[in-house]
Design an enzyme around this catalytic site. Structure first.
Site, short mmCIF file in Angstrom:
data_model
loop_
_atom_site.label_atom_id
_atom_site.label_comp_id
_atom_site.label_asym_id
_atom_site.label_seq_id
_atom_site.Cartn_x
_atom_site.Cartn_y
_atom_site.Cartn_z
N GLN A 91 0.85 -1.20 0.00
CA GLN A 91 0.00 0.00 0.00
C GLN A 91 0.88 1.25 0.00
OE1 GLN A 91 -2.82 0.39 3.28
NE2 GLN A 91 -3.90 2.07 2.25
N HIS A 97 -8.66 1.83 -1.06
CA HIS A 97 -9.02 1.71 -2.47
C HIS A 97 -9.05 0.25 -2.88
CE1 HIS A 97 -4.69 2.46 -2.04
NE2 HIS A 97 -4.50 1.66 -3.09
P1 AMP Z 1 -1.53 0.95 -3.53
O1 AMP Z 1 -0.10 0.62 -3.88
O2 AMP Z 1 -2.40 -0.24 -3.29
O3 AMP Z 1 -1.61 1.97 -2.40
O4 AMP Z 1 -2.14 1.62 -4.82
C1 AMP Z 1 -2.03 2.98 -5.10
C2 AMP Z 1 -2.26 3.13 -6.57
O5 AMP Z 1 -2.56 4.49 -6.83
C3 AMP Z 1 -1.07 2.76 -7.46
O6 AMP Z 1 -1.46 1.72 -8.34
C4 AMP Z 1 -0.76 4.07 -8.19
O7 AMP Z 1 -0.36 3.85 -9.52
C5 AMP Z 1 -2.07 4.80 -8.11
N1 AMP Z 1 -2.00 6.25 -8.17
C6 AMP Z 1 -1.14 7.06 -7.50
N2 AMP Z 1 -1.39 8.35 -7.81
C7 AMP Z 1 -2.41 8.35 -8.69
C8 AMP Z 1 -3.13 9.37 -9.39
N3 AMP Z 1 -2.83 10.67 -9.24
N4 AMP Z 1 -4.14 9.01 -10.23
C9 AMP Z 1 -4.43 7.69 -10.40
N5 AMP Z 1 -3.81 6.70 -9.76
C10 AMP Z 1 -2.80 7.01 -8.93
#
Ligand code: AMP
Length: 111
Positions: A91, A97
């Site tokens: 995360q 999410h």
């Molecule tokens: P996690 O690693 O489970 O916390 O997932 C976070 C996700 O958010 C990752 O897959 C990132 O690529 C995505 N993410 C980060 N910043 C953004 C953004 N501005 N718009 C869309 N996705 C994002």
């Protein structure tokens, strides 16, 4: 400090939104891990799934319902839902999410 997802919810940062309602928002991941990679987030700020509280049950269920809806909207029949909880699980954004990942074959177990 506001998370990046809170800033998206507040309209401070743009996102490619595919679904929204009173309780959640779904938008395309900026760094997709598959041809389809969508994030479904609650409007309520919950840092991680194990920070959910009594009373959040309907909201948590709604996130899954919406994940299914957006997967169908994207034409996916096989897909994977992922919730990373905590840094050791990968995360990086501490606003709950659900990842909706599909459009290619997915190996099991995940890494
Ligand atoms: P996690 O690693 O489970 O916390 O997932 C976070 C996700 O958010 C990752 O897959 C990132 O690529 C995505 N993410 C980060 N910043 C953004 C953004 N501005 N718009 C869309 N996705 C994002």
């Amino acid at each position: 400090m506001a998370t990046i997802f809170k800033r998206i919810l507040d309209g401070e940062i743009p996102a490619d939104v595919v679904y929204e309602d009173d309780d959640c928002l779904a938008f395309r991941d900026i760094n997709p891990a598959a041809p389809t990679h969508i994030l479904v987030i609650p409007r309520k700020e919950i840092a991680r799934v194990d920070a959910a509280e009594d009373g959040d049950e309907a909201l948590l269920g709604h996130l899954l319902r919406v994940a299914g809806l957006v997967a169908r909207q994207e034409g996916l029949s096989g897909f994977r839902l992922v919730i990373n909880n905590g840094a050791s699980a990968g995360q990086t954004v501490f606003h709950l999410h659900v990842h909706v990942i599909g459009g290619r074959s997915l190996a099991w177990p995940p890494g």
